[in-house]
Every structure is written in C-alpha cells, then in structure tokens.
Design a protein around this motif. Structure first.
Motif, PDB file in Angstrom:
ATOM      1  N   VAL A  99       0.832  -1.200   0.000  1.00  0.00           N
ATOM      2  CA  VAL A  99       0.000   0.000   0.000  1.00  0.00           C
ATOM      3  C   VAL A  99       0.869   1.253   0.000  1.00  0.00           C
ATOM      4  O   VAL A  99       0.689   2.153  -0.825  1.00  0.00           O
ATOM      5  N   VAL A 100       1.837   1.309   0.910  1.00  0.00           N
ATOM      6  CA  VAL A 100       2.619   2.541   1.066  1.00  0.00           C
ATOM      7  C   VAL A 100       3.596   2.769  -0.086  1.00  0.00           C
ATOM      8  O   VAL A 100       4.007   3.913  -0.338  1.00  0.00           O
ATOM      9  N   ILE A 101       3.985   1.706  -0.788  1.00  0.00           N
ATOM     10  CA  ILE A 101       4.959   1.883  -1.862  1.00  0.00           C
ATOM     11  C   ILE A 101       4.361   2.575  -3.090  1.00  0.00           C
ATOM     12  O   ILE A 101       5.095   3.105  -3.934  1.00  0.00           O
ATOM     13  N   ILE A 102       3.041   2.606  -3.184  1.00  0.00           N
ATOM     14  CA  ILE A 102       2.405   3.325  -4.294  1.00  0.00           C
ATOM     15  C   ILE A 102       2.363   4.808  -3.930  1.00  0.00           C
ATOM     16  O   ILE A 102       1.370   5.338  -3.446  1.00  0.00           O
ATOM     17  N   MET A 105       8.075   4.212 -13.347  1.00  0.00           N
ATOM     18  CA  MET A 105       7.641   4.536 -14.707  1.00  0.00           C
ATOM     19  C   MET A 105       8.785   5.129 -15.531  1.00  0.00           C
ATOM     20  O   MET A 105       8.842   4.963 -16.757  1.00  0.00           O
ATOM     21  N   GLY A 106       9.691   5.804 -14.847  1.00  0.00           N
ATOM     22  CA  GLY A 106      10.811   6.431 -15.545  1.00  0.00           C
ATOM     23  C   GLY A 106      11.810   5.448 -16.115  1.00  0.00           C
ATOM     24  O   GLY A 106      12.555   5.794 -17.044  1.00  0.00           O
ATOM     25  N   THR A 107      11.849   4.234 -15.587  1.00  0.00           N
ATOM     26  CA  THR A 107      12.777   3.243 -16.144  1.00  0.00           C
ATOM     27  C   THR A 107      12.530   3.035 -17.632  1.00  0.00           C
ATOM     28  O   THR A 107      13.477   2.881 -18.412  1.00  0.00           O
ATOM     29  N   VAL A 108      11.272   3.048 -18.007  1.00  0.00           N
ATOM     30  CA  VAL A 108      10.906   2.906 -19.427  1.00  0.00           C
ATOM     31  C   VAL A 108      10.728   4.276 -20.084  1.00  0.00           C
ATOM     32  O   VAL A 108      11.252   4.530 -21.168  1.00  0.00           O
TER      33      VAL A 108
END
Length: 231
Positions: free
Chosen positions: A57-60, A69-72
């Motif tokens: 929960v907290v990781i979102i 998202m930035g990895t891609v």
C-alpha cells in the motif's frame, strides 16, 4: 552553435534521468531480495502477510512511481533524442537498456503486481482461516520474480552507464572534428596582396624598388632633357 549545445544538454539530461531511475528501482528490488524478504521469511505467517500488505500500500507513492515509470519512459525519451546516424552507437546501447527495462516492467506488472493483489484480496490477516496457504501461494513466487526483475534492472543500469560513457566520447570527437574543420577553413582563406605569410620570402622592398624605377623612367621619358641622364 547554441542550438547544438542545447540539444546536447537535453540528450544528456534524458540519459542521466533514465540511468538514475533505473538505478534507483534496481536498488529497491535489490533491497527486497537481500534484506526485506529474508527478514520476513523468519517471521510467522500472520506477521509476514500483514507487513507485505502494508508495504504494497505505502509503496504506491509519487517518488516510487516516478522512478518505476521512468525506467521505461526516460529511456524511451533518451532514445528518441539520440535518433540519427551521428548517435548510432549510443542509440544501440539505449535500445538494449530499453529492452531490459521493458522486460523487467512486464515482470512486475504481470507477476508481482497480481501476487500483491492476491495477497490484498485475502483480507485482514486476523480473519484469514488458512494463513499458511495464503503465504505459500504468495511468498516463493513473489521472491523469485523479484530477483528476476532486480537482475534485469541492474543490467539495464549498467548498459545505461555505458551509454553515458559512449555519448561523452562521441560528443568529444564531434567537438574535436568541428575544431579541426574550422581551423582548416581559416587556413584556406585567401591572403590579401602585400600581406606576408609564414614560409614566404619577404618581397615587399624589391617590389617597391621596381615600382620606383618604373616611375622614374616614365618621368625621364616625358622630359627629353632628363632623358640624357638615362644614358
């Protein structure tokens, strides 16, 4: 010249962002593999399920999602900015890194996230009838896929670091070639008449003497009385 510097700075910024995002996410998954999951493995079923439900929960949060998202996204941006034959070598490195990040992203989306959703659907750990089964259905598979995505993102980080190095070398070579070309152009410019250049004999006094002699001869020819002095 300013536009070239701006484009180089833009390409470099995108490449650094892709490298940083990939390195951070690889570090998060590495931390799971080397500390979080081994520690939870030593706890009882209820504690393990309860902690993982809370972590999921907290990781979102924005900080994690920008990196994830930035990895891609940042790698795609960096690749788009490096299109062109003059950046072909860097683009190859970026293509490899992009493929690795996309595969890792797919592992997370297709394996780890469904397992997280499955664990969340089990409900409150205090109300779960068979804690051992819920844990068994989640833990081993999640750990395995987490190790795979951590390896993939780490490899992508290394490739992106290589792309940064190659991009720097290519930019340095382009700068050196441009300086050499400018120097050749300046050397090829025509030298105005009467200007002494290196390697040429100094002829100005001789030309002046010739001009003076011709002028004097013309004056004597115009005045017959003075022509006697020419004899």
């Amino acid at each position: 010249m300013r536009q070239e510097k701006f484009m180089f700075a833009l390409r470099l910024a995108a490449l650094v962002a892709a490298t940083l995002a990939t390195g951070l996410i690889a570090g998060v998954f590495y931390a799971y593999a080397t500390s979080v999951m081994p520690a939870l493995n030593r706890t009882d079923d209820r504690a393990m399920i309860d902690v993982m439900q809370k972590i999921n929960v907290v990781i979102i949060n924005p900080w994690f999602m920008i990196g994830f998202m930035g990895t891609v996204g940042f790698t795609v941006l960096a690749a788009a900015l490096h299109l062109g034959k003059e950046h072909r070598t860097t683009l190859i490195w970026l293509g490899i890194a992009l493929a690795l990040n996309v595969i890792a992203f797919a592992v997370t989306s297709g394996s780890n996230v469904p397992l997280n959703d499955q664990l969340a659907a089990a409900g409150d750990p205090a109300q779960i009838a068979d804690l051992a089964k819920v844990r068994a259905d989640f833990e081993s598979a999640w750990v395995r896929w987490n190790i795979i995505r951590a390896i993939l993102h780490t490899l992508a980080f290394l490739v992106l670091s290589g792309a940064l190095f190659v991009a720097g070398i290519q930019h340095g070579r382009a700068q050196a070639s441009g300086s050499a070309a400018n120097q050749q152009v300046s050397q090829a410019q025509p030298v105005p008449a009467g200007v002494q250049t290196a390697g040429q004999p100094y002829r100005a006094p001789i030309m002046a003497q010739q001009y003076a002699f011709r002028s004097a001869a013309g004056q004597y020819a115009a005045h017959p009385a003075g022509a006697q002095h020419l004899g």
